[in-house]
Design a protein around this motif. Structure first.
Motif, mmCIF file in Angstrom:
data_model
loop_
_atom_site.group_PDB
_atom_site.id
_atom_site.type_symbol
_atom_site.label_atom_id
_atom_site.label_comp_id
_atom_site.label_asym_id
_atom_site.label_seq_id
_atom_site.Cartn_x
_atom_site.Cartn_y
_atom_site.Cartn_z
ATOM 1 N N LYS A 1 3.775 24.171 -0.756
ATOM 2 C CA LYS A 1 2.992 23.016 -0.974
ATOM 3 C C LYS A 1 4.112 21.893 -0.612
ATOM 4 N N ILE A 2 3.981 20.905 0.655
ATOM 5 C CA ILE A 2 4.526 19.952 0.963
ATOM 6 C C ILE A 2 3.940 18.643 0.529
ATOM 7 N N GLY A 3 4.667 17.854 -0.313
ATOM 8 C CA GLY A 3 4.222 16.372 -0.433
ATOM 9 C C GLY A 3 4.860 15.347 0.042
ATOM 10 N N LEU A 4 4.202 14.377 0.731
ATOM 11 C CA LEU A 4 4.861 13.169 1.037
ATOM 12 C C LEU A 4 4.325 11.763 0.799
ATOM 13 N N VAL B 1 6.829 20.837 -2.804
ATOM 14 C CA VAL B 1 6.683 20.230 -4.171
ATOM 15 C C VAL B 1 5.939 21.543 -5.061
ATOM 16 N N GLY B 2 5.718 22.348 -4.419
ATOM 17 C CA GLY B 2 4.960 23.718 -5.269
ATOM 18 C C GLY B 2 4.949 25.029 -4.587
ATOM 19 N N TYR C 1 0.885 -1.196 0.116
ATOM 20 C CA TYR C 1 -0.052 0.004 0.092
ATOM 21 C C TYR C 1 0.910 1.205 -0.079
ATOM 22 N N THR C 2 0.368 2.195 -0.788
ATOM 23 C CA THR C 2 1.051 3.504 -0.708
ATOM 24 C C THR C 2 0.119 4.622 -0.354
ATOM 25 N N GLY C 3 0.628 5.532 0.407
ATOM 26 C CA GLY C 3 -0.158 6.502 0.852
ATOM 27 C C GLY C 3 0.536 8.094 0.630
ATOM 28 N N THR C 4 -0.246 8.922 0.162
ATOM 29 C CA THR C 4 0.325 10.249 -0.179
ATOM 30 C C THR C 4 -0.497 11.394 0.559
ATOM 31 N N LEU C 5 0.253 12.431 1.077
ATOM 32 C CA LEU C 5 -0.396 13.569 1.492
ATOM 33 C C LEU C 5 0.236 14.856 0.760
ATOM 34 N N ALA C 6 -0.790 16.011 0.603
ATOM 35 C CA ALA C 6 -0.148 17.021 -0.166
ATOM 36 C C ALA C 6 -0.981 18.175 0.836
ATOM 37 N N PHE C 7 0.138 19.000 1.526
ATOM 38 C CA PHE C 7 -0.171 20.082 2.397
ATOM 39 C C PHE C 7 -0.367 21.488 1.703
#
Length: 98
Positions: free
Chosen positions: A53-56, A43-44, A2-8
């Protein structure tokens, strides 16, 4: 697997330059990586000094573990007094997703 992502999407507080922005964003990214063993980056919005923008991303063999890590990461960022969390986008993908 499983993969999970968050974009803040973040609004930064008393920041007046890109140099000051880096001094706020870099410690957040570093703490996410260190505490939760996730892949994280800005990331943006690199050219705007008051937005970030922070992605993880996280990978695990169990969907519940992915969800738990994403929850803890979101709580950490939301609790930071120097940023206002405008939005969070969350995705979890399983091995059976198309």
């Amino acid at each position: 697997m499983y993969t999970g992502t968050l974009a803040f999407d973040l609004l930064l507080g008393d920041v007046h330059s890109l140099k000051e922005k880096r001094s706020v964003v870099r410690p957040i990214v570093a703490e996410l990586r260190r505490r939760f063993a996730v892949s994280a980056a800005e990331v943006g919005e690199q050219d705007l000094h008051r937005r970030a923008k922070i992605g993880l991303a996280v990978v695990a063999g169990d969907a519940a573990h992915v969800a738990d890590v994403l929850d803890r990461c979101e709580r950490l960022v939301a609790a930071r007094p120097e940023v206002e969390l405008l939005s969070v986008r969350r995705r979890i993908h399983g091995e059976h997703d198309a």
